[in-house]
Design an enzyme around this catalytic site. Structure first.
Site, PDB file in Angstrom:
ATOM      1  N   LYS A 224       0.820  -1.213   0.000  1.00  0.00           N
ATOM      2  CA  LYS A 224       0.000   0.000   0.000  1.00  0.00           C
ATOM      3  C   LYS A 224       0.856   1.265   0.000  1.00  0.00           C
ATOM      4  O   LYS A 224       2.072   1.238   0.180  1.00  0.00           O
ATOM      5  CB  LYS A 224      -0.953  -0.012   1.203  1.00  0.00           C
ATOM      6  CG  LYS A 224      -2.126  -0.963   1.011  1.00  0.00           C
ATOM      7  CD  LYS A 224      -3.156  -0.821   2.117  1.00  0.00           C
ATOM      8  CE  LYS A 224      -4.387  -1.661   1.838  1.00  0.00           C
ATOM      9  NZ  LYS A 224      -5.384  -1.578   2.937  1.00  0.00           N
ATOM     10  N   ARG A 258      -3.583  -9.952   5.511  1.00  0.00           N
ATOM     11  CA  ARG A 258      -4.161  -9.984   4.167  1.00  0.00           C
ATOM     12  C   ARG A 258      -3.087  -9.501   3.192  1.00  0.00           C
ATOM     13  O   ARG A 258      -2.655  -8.341   3.271  1.00  0.00           O
ATOM     14  CB  ARG A 258      -5.400  -9.100   4.097  1.00  0.00           C
ATOM     15  CG  ARG A 258      -6.109  -9.105   2.745  1.00  0.00           C
ATOM     16  CD  ARG A 258      -7.338  -8.207   2.776  1.00  0.00           C
ATOM     17  NE  ARG A 258      -8.045  -8.242   1.507  1.00  0.00           N
ATOM     18  CZ  ARG A 258      -7.786  -7.455   0.462  1.00  0.00           C
ATOM     19  NH1 ARG A 258      -6.798  -6.560   0.543  1.00  0.00           N
ATOM     20  NH2 ARG A 258      -8.486  -7.546  -0.655  1.00  0.00           N
TER      21      ARG A 258
END
Length: 279
Positions: A224, A258
């Site tokens: 991210k 995740r």
């Protein structure tokens, strides 16, 4: 006492040791290109690789939730997600399947098709019927903090105290879900969703405070912008930073990671577990 199991498909999934969730996007536009799978062969190949590498859960997404992602209709999302769920249930019947959606009807169809878990990036805010669907099926539910939509969330980062406001959001929705009879709730602080770079790291530093919610924590920080912006790298170059942050998240109480890269996440989990065997 924090819950350490989830009921999935008539069995108990233990979270006493951290587990890894692999990301399978059936979209053409997810931010990490190698996570996109637009045909059955590619999807099955990647799912098999993830399960072989140690993934416990496969998370299927039919709507990219990256910042400024284009709108996808409900029917388009259903048409992407349902065949993927059915295919994976057929080929990997022991796999635990999660569906990443904020739409109640997508969740309803996915559960009926064999998905076990619903992963809602809006925490119920984008579809008023989501909690009703979860309660009716008593499905495990991943409750994530965010604000707005994928198209607007990056303009909604004004907090008086990001930790307290995320805590308040999660506490209120946990209470509502429990009133409806939902027993299996996982919380996700929503790294990268309506958060600035500094807010993401403040939440990561303060993760242990969220243990008071008595729910397992999922952390989704794979490749991210809190990595890419800080280090000045692309998503394709962010694996090392991802592994560092996953390790820090494990130390702060993450029960589920995740990730796009299962093998490397499992290595972090194994090292973490070994270290804690000796303490």
């Amino acid at each position: 006492m924090k819950k350490q199991t989830l009921r999935v498909g008539g069995r108990l999934l233990s979270l006493q040791e951290p587990v890894v969730m692999g990301i399978l996007n059936v979209t053409p536009d997810s931010f990490h290109a190698q996570s996109r799978h637009e045909n059955a062969q590619s999807l099955l190949r990647k799912a098999e690789e993830m399960l072989t590498d140690g993934a416990t859960i496969l998370d299927i997404g039919g709507y990219s939730t990256r910042p400024d992602a284009p709108e996808v209709t409900e029917q388009q999302e259903i048409d992407r997600v349902l065949p993927a769920v059915e295919l994976l249930r057929n080929y990997f019947p022991q796999a635990v399947l999660s569906v990443d959606t904020f739409r109640a009807q997508v969740a309803e169809h996915a559960i009926c098709a064999g998905a076990h878990i619903i992963n809602d990036v809006s925490g119920g805010d984008l579809d008023a019927q989501m909690f009703e669907v979860i309660a009716r099926h008593n499905a495990p539910y991943i409750l994530m903090h965010s604000r707005g939509t994928p198209q607007t969330m990056q303009q909604l980062t004004d907090y008086q105290d990001v930790v307290l406001e995320v805590m308040d959001f999660l506490q209120k929705r946990i209470a509502t879900l429990r009133e409806k009879g939902v027993t299996d709730i996982v919380v996700d602080l929503g790294f990268g969703f309506a958060k600035t770079l500094d807010q993401n790291y403040e939440l990561l530093a303060q993760m242990p405070l969220f243990e008071h919610l008595d729910c397992p924590m999922l952390v989704g920080i794979s490749r991210k912008s809190m990595i890419t912006k800080l280090l000045g790298v692309s998503a394709a170059e962010a694996l090392n930073g991802t592994t560092v942050l996953n390790t820090l998240a494990l130390e702060r109480g993450a029960a589920i990671l995740r990730v796009h890269d299962v093998k490397e996440a499992m290595q972090a989990v194994r090292i973490y577990n070994k270290l804690h065997e000796t303490v």
